[in-house]
Design an enzyme around this catalytic site. Structure first.
Site, PDB file in Angstrom:
ATOM      1  N   LYS A 287      31.608  37.075  34.466  1.00 25.96           N
ATOM      2  CA  LYS A 287      31.575  38.114  33.424  1.00 25.96           C
ATOM      3  C   LYS A 287      31.544  37.468  32.042  1.00 25.96           C
ATOM      4  O   LYS A 287      30.804  37.899  31.163  1.00 25.96           O
ATOM      5  CB  LYS A 287      32.818  39.002  33.520  1.00 25.96           C
ATOM      6  CG  LYS A 287      32.777  40.037  34.619  1.00 25.96           C
ATOM      7  CD  LYS A 287      33.929  41.007  34.431  1.00 25.96           C
ATOM      8  CE  LYS A 287      34.250  41.752  35.682  1.00 25.96           C
ATOM      9  NZ  LYS A 287      35.548  42.412  35.648  1.00 25.96           N
TER      10      LYS A 287
ATOM     11  N   GLU B 248      37.668  39.651  47.806  1.00 24.17           N
ATOM     12  CA  GLU B 248      38.274  39.440  46.476  1.00 24.17           C
ATOM     13  C   GLU B 248      39.754  39.090  46.564  1.00 24.17           C
ATOM     14  O   GLU B 248      40.306  38.486  45.656  1.00 24.17           O
ATOM     15  CB  GLU B 248      38.103  40.696  45.601  1.00 24.17           C
ATOM     16  CG  GLU B 248      36.798  40.712  44.833  1.00 24.17           C
ATOM     17  CD  GLU B 248      36.730  41.742  43.716  1.00 24.17           C
ATOM     18  OE1 GLU B 248      37.665  42.559  43.565  1.00 24.17           O
ATOM     19  OE2 GLU B 248      35.720  41.748  42.992  1.00 24.17           O
TER      20      GLU B 248
ATOM     21  N   HIS C 289      20.852  45.870  67.535  1.00 27.96           N
ATOM     22  CA  HIS C 289      19.424  45.532  67.552  1.00 27.96           C
ATOM     23  C   HIS C 289      19.052  44.612  66.403  1.00 27.96           C
ATOM     24  O   HIS C 289      17.874  44.416  66.131  1.00 27.96           O
ATOM     25  CB  HIS C 289      18.600  46.826  67.507  1.00 27.96           C
ATOM     26  CG  HIS C 289      18.852  47.677  68.711  1.00 27.96           C
ATOM     27  ND1 HIS C 289      17.996  47.726  69.783  1.00 27.96           N
ATOM     28  CD2 HIS C 289      19.908  48.475  69.031  1.00 27.96           C
ATOM     29  CE1 HIS C 289      18.508  48.533  70.711  1.00 27.96           C
ATOM     30  NE2 HIS C 289      19.664  48.997  70.277  1.00 27.96           N
TER      31      HIS C 289
HETATM   32  O1  PA5 Z   1      39.334  45.065  42.576  1.00 35.44           O
HETATM   33  C1  PA5 Z   1      39.110  44.975  41.381  1.00 35.44           C
HETATM   34  O2  PA5 Z   1      40.008  44.935  40.547  1.00 35.44           O
HETATM   35  C2  PA5 Z   1      37.678  44.956  40.866  1.00 35.44           C
HETATM   36  O3  PA5 Z   1      36.751  45.067  41.910  1.00 35.44           O
HETATM   37  C3  PA5 Z   1      37.450  46.087  39.889  1.00 35.44           C
HETATM   38  O4  PA5 Z   1      37.688  47.305  40.522  1.00 35.44           O
HETATM   39  C4  PA5 Z   1      36.029  46.084  39.325  1.00 35.44           C
HETATM   40  O5  PA5 Z   1      35.743  44.846  38.744  1.00 35.44           O
HETATM   41  C5  PA5 Z   1      35.868  47.177  38.280  1.00 35.44           C
HETATM   42  O6  PA5 Z   1      36.791  47.016  37.242  1.00 35.44           O
HETATM   43  P1  PA5 Z   1      37.151  48.182  36.262  1.00 35.44           P
HETATM   44  O7  PA5 Z   1      37.771  49.270  37.036  1.00 35.44           O
HETATM   45  O8  PA5 Z   1      38.088  47.576  35.279  1.00 35.44           O
HETATM   46  O9  PA5 Z   1      35.868  48.638  35.619  1.00 35.44           O
END
Ligand code: PA5
Length: 472
Positions: free
Chosen positions: A462, A326, A347
């Site tokens: 999303k 990410e 393995h």
């Molecule tokens: O790294 C990030 O920001 C994302 O992976 C969020 O943690 C994830 O989308 C969850 O978001 P939120 O904490 O707003 O529910």
């Protein structure tokens, strides 16, 4: 204070003519690395003067994770009970006394850190142990990290069937974590688990059993006010989800599990000070970035395998998968992270790593110390398996031979590997490791000219998902 044995990063097996890197190549990027390090070290204000001056390509600038361990520890030293950590410890102690199971609802950065802490620092069969053997620590379950019909219902059914009576043994609670407070997976699960909990304890007592961790404002903050939650913890501004493990997002679940969160934060602070002061060549953050970045850019090594040599670290590998993917998977760049658990995956994956496309580096995470005394294979009167000649060998010795044998095999074929040594899987080493990996990710992002914070690509799906659901 816990003794913090520093992690050791050894990249000698990545120094390979033609397919690997050289010390000269590392020296060749020393200035760029130094500039990236300085950018990470300076506070936002030192760099830009004010939020308004942060250039568009550096936004969001969520660098607050870096000094968070020191900030939280300092506040705890000066005002124990009223500090954030003091409140976390108090809430965790209350939860431990009042429930036997805690469901942690969250997704991505709002749960992967807690899971990684549980697997690396708790007893492997924590949930299976009777309450007394767990020292009263609740069993921990993770949900709200998917919209899986069967798994969600299975947990709800299990909670209902296994939670009888009103004593701690029969009660369960919820920790719901979402920075935005609006993530659909977590919000839907919260509604479902809250309903089940209300059916058990009634609306009046619900606030005793629910602890939200969320941003200062948002739907989850409003909902927890409406429910009347007794305590609420904040995900601080300027700290992105996948960088939030040392905020209440990771610390509250960890404290409920009985993890020594002070040692964890001290471990992270130890890594910060190494990052600030150690020169290239003995700075685990800079060295790791240099090796992996050069392999990717100069040798086309764009699959980064994190090979963990203990089951306890698998979830740290998965946490890192998210962190790297990410943070740096942007602008058609970014290495592909892959977690392997050895010797298990020797393995299943080793064939490809040994003879497949030359696009991989194996970053081994190695335990130098095991929690338990070494277990030997042992002698048997039935020697049909021919193991008597190895009877005095222990599992750590077999694991060590597997690691060294694998490294030798890769080396022979000029395939780069590195070893990161941990003095055990515990709060100190895990604190260091998680902080190291977060720092490597942002330093590498700066080196590549990529903003490691934010995840604009994730927002796209999303939006479409929400449109589809709300239209139907
Ligand atoms: O790294 C990030 O920001 C994302 O992976 C969020 O943690 C994830 O989308 C969850 O978001 P939120 O904490 O707003 O529910």
């Amino acid at each position: 204070m816990t003794k913090h044995t520093p992690l050791k990063f050894d990249y000698s097996n990545a120094i390979i003519p033609e397919y690997g890197i050289s010390e000269e190549m590392i020296q060749g990027i020393a200035d760029k690395l130094n500039a990236a390090q300085q950018e990470v070290l300076k506070t936002d204000l030192e760099l830009w003067g004010s939020d308004a001056d942060v250039p568009a390509e550096k936004q969001p600038l969520d660098a607050g994770f870096h000094e968070m361990p020191e900030r939280i520890l300092d506040a705890y030293q000066s005002d124990r009970e009223n500090s954030e950590l003091g409140r976390i410890l108090k809430t965790a102690a209350r939860m431990r006394e009042s429930v036997d199971k805690v469901v942690i609802l969250g997704i991505g950065g709002s749960y992967m850190g807690a899971r990684a802490l549980m697997e690396s620092c708790c007893q492997p069969y924590h949930n299976e142990l009777p309450r007394s053997a767990r020292g009263g620590r609740p069993r921990i379950y993770f949900e709200g990290n998917n919209v899986d019909n069967d798994w969600s219902q299975a947990l709800l059914q299990f909670l209902e069937a296994d939670s009888q009576g009103d004593g701690p043994e029969g009660n369960w609670g919820i920790v719901v974590i979402s920075k935005s407070g609006g993530t659909l997976e977590t919000a839907a699960a919260f509604r479902q688990f809250l309903r089940a909990l209300e059916n058990k304890v009634g609306a009046d007592r619900l606030p005793e059993f629910v602890v939200p961790v969320t941003g200062a404002e948002g739907k989850l903050a409003s909902l927890s006010d409406a429910i009347g939650c007794k305590e609420r913890f904040e995900v601080p501004d300027g700290v992105g989800g996948r960088f939030s493990v040392f905020s209440a997002v990771g610390l509250l679940p960890a404290a409920i599990m009985g993890i020594d969160v002070v040692a964890l934060l001290e471990g992270a602070a130890t890594m910060n000070s190494q990052f600030r002061t150690a020169p290239l060549g003995s700075n685990p953050v800079l060295d790791y970035v240099a090796v992996n970045h050069l392999l990717e850019k100069e040798r086309g090594v764009n699959t980064r395998v994190m090979s963990v040599w203990t089951k306890s670290l698998e979830s740290i590998g998965l946490w890192y998968d998210q962190l790297l993917a990410e943070s740096l998977g942007k602008a058609e760049q970014g290495a592909l992270p892959l977690t392997c658990v050895n010797s298990r995956d020797l393995h299943s994956r080793a064939q490809q790593h040994q003879e497949g496309v030359r696009d991989k580096v194996m970053n081994n995470i190695v335990l130098d110390v095991w929690r338990q005394d070494p277990l030997s294979i042992g002698h048997s009167d039935n020697n049909e398996d021919l193991l008597n000649e190895l009877s005095d060998k222990t599992l750590p010795e077999v694991m060590d031979a597997a690691l060294r044998g694998t490294n030798l095999a890769y080396q022979e074929d000029k395939r780069p590997t590195t070893n990161l040594h941990l003095a055990g899987s515990n709060e100190s080493t895990v604190g260091q490791l998680l902080q190291m990996l977060m720092l490597t990710t942002v330093v590498e992002g700066r080196l590549m000219g990529i903003n490691p914070y934010g995840q604009p690509g994730v927002e796209k799906y999303k939006n479409y998902m929400n449109q589809l659901l709300r239209k139907a």
